[in-house]
Design a protein around this motif. Sequence first.
Motif, PDB file in Angstrom:
ATOM      1  N   THR A 272       0.821  -1.203   0.000  1.00  0.00           N
ATOM      2  CA  THR A 272       0.000   0.000   0.000  1.00  0.00           C
ATOM      3  C   THR A 272       0.857   1.255   0.000  1.00  0.00           C
ATOM      4  O   THR A 272       1.764   1.386   0.827  1.00  0.00           O
ATOM      5  CB  THR A 272      -0.918   0.032   1.236  1.00  0.00           C
ATOM      6  OG1 THR A 272      -1.706  -1.160   1.277  1.00  0.00           O
ATOM      7  CG2 THR A 272      -1.838   1.245   1.200  1.00  0.00           C
ATOM      8  N   TYR A 274       0.694   5.043   0.907  1.00  0.00           N
ATOM      9  CA  TYR A 274      -0.174   5.904   1.714  1.00  0.00           C
ATOM     10  C   TYR A 274       0.317   7.346   1.668  1.00  0.00           C
ATOM     11  O   TYR A 274       1.512   7.616   1.570  1.00  0.00           O
ATOM     12  CB  TYR A 274      -0.271   5.404   3.162  1.00  0.00           C
ATOM     13  CG  TYR A 274       1.019   5.449   3.939  1.00  0.00           C
ATOM     14  CD1 TYR A 274       1.399   6.595   4.638  1.00  0.00           C
ATOM     15  CD2 TYR A 274       1.854   4.324   4.009  1.00  0.00           C
ATOM     16  CE1 TYR A 274       2.571   6.636   5.366  1.00  0.00           C
ATOM     17  CE2 TYR A 274       3.030   4.358   4.729  1.00  0.00           C
ATOM     18  CZ  TYR A 274       3.395   5.514   5.401  1.00  0.00           C
ATOM     19  OH  TYR A 274       4.560   5.554   6.123  1.00  0.00           O
ATOM     20  N   VAL A 302      -1.680   0.018   7.322  1.00  0.00           N
ATOM     21  CA  VAL A 302      -1.296   1.430   7.342  1.00  0.00           C
ATOM     22  C   VAL A 302      -1.596   2.057   8.698  1.00  0.00           C
ATOM     23  O   VAL A 302      -0.818   2.873   9.207  1.00  0.00           O
ATOM     24  CB  VAL A 302      -2.023   2.196   6.211  1.00  0.00           C
ATOM     25  CG1 VAL A 302      -1.719   3.687   6.296  1.00  0.00           C
ATOM     26  CG2 VAL A 302      -1.603   1.657   4.854  1.00  0.00           C
ATOM     27  N   THR A 325      -4.858   6.118   0.106  1.00  0.00           N
ATOM     28  CA  THR A 325      -4.056   4.893   0.009  1.00  0.00           C
ATOM     29  C   THR A 325      -4.247   4.300  -1.373  1.00  0.00           C
ATOM     30  O   THR A 325      -5.327   4.420  -1.972  1.00  0.00           O
ATOM     31  CB  THR A 325      -4.467   3.849   1.077  1.00  0.00           C
ATOM     32  OG1 THR A 325      -5.855   3.538   0.913  1.00  0.00           O
ATOM     33  CG2 THR A 325      -4.215   4.384   2.477  1.00  0.00           C
TER      34      THR A 325
END
Length: 408
Positions: A272, A274, A302, A325
Amino acid sequence: MKRLTLEDIFAEDDELGLLMDDASPSQQGRGTRKTELDLLEQVSRFYEEHGRFPDNKAEDHDEMCLAAAWTRMAQTPSPAMKEADKLGLLAESTPPSPTLPDWRDEQAFTDIPQSLDDILNDDSLDIDDSLFTLRHSSPAAERAVPEHQAFITPCANFQDYEALFEAVQQEIANGTRKAKRIKKNQILEPAEGDFFIRNGLIAYVAEKYEKTYRHGDREHRLRIIFSNGTESDPLMSSFRKSLTEDKTARLISRIGLGPLAGSETITNATGTIYVARSLSDIPAIRKLRGELYKIGVTSGDVRRRVADARNDPTFLMAPVDIVATYTLVNLSYRKVEDCLHRFFAPSRAKLHVHDRMGKLIYPQEWFLLPAALIGQAAHLIQEGTLHLYEYDPHQKTIIRKNTPQQSL
């Protein structure tokens, strides 16, 4: 000079009658009358000169000794003393001082302090309250207590790693890999792709997060996947300590070039990107809140990554909001992060903060640009076409190379 022996001392005249009780009857007969009369004469002379009896608590040593001898002799005066007492001192002589009261008699047993608080609450002590006011220590509520702790939790995408663990177990069994014992003081530098045995489980270093700081020193947070389907995200120093303290811990060797070999590939592994916005109250940072963003990449949760932001200089020692994200599939997390940071390097913010130990830190993951551009770059990375574009910091747009007029 000849030193006196004990016999010489006892042979001298006992002017004060100190040895009278211990003397033999014959000695008493010879010396008692003279000693009593001499003592009476000395006390009479003192009384005529000072108008009082000698004080047994006097600072003058001679007076104190004379008072002690007179008190003892006056209690049982002989007929010779009574006859020679022309001033009537024996009749006026004060009785011996009463015995001093015992401290235990001054108060009831129930009044004895039972605790330190009883003593400190005694009004007679007159203690300054400022002595109990802490002036150079922060209250416990204000101390930096980590909000992020490396608990072991179920791994949501364990299916992406399950085949890898099976392969490693088979390679250990056929001798392709070796499980080497970890010594007590061995220096370990866990890297992405490393395998260990800890507490009887195979532990895989799936990710080495972006650098953070602890007590002023550079540090990393790791994502560790265990062969039983759980995971954790300890600091690298904590994971290293857990290995060296575990007598059964082992380091599983890599295949081929050993430490130089690349990390194992995880099929369909997800990560991910972010985008975080700082909630710092520092004026210089707060005024940039609408255009200052942190770009980070993680393979873990996250929310857990940013949970302890207020204690981490990487996050400017303040909580953050997650603005956006973007999911990645089958890509190297570290390479994606490096690629994004290099791509937006012209807009990197020049910031500095002090960590908890007062050390000055210069975070490198913060950029001054519209947050939407990060999403555009993430889309191009997933498509594999980011190399065809470049970032224009003046126009704050992403443009195709060699065609400046065309922007996304």
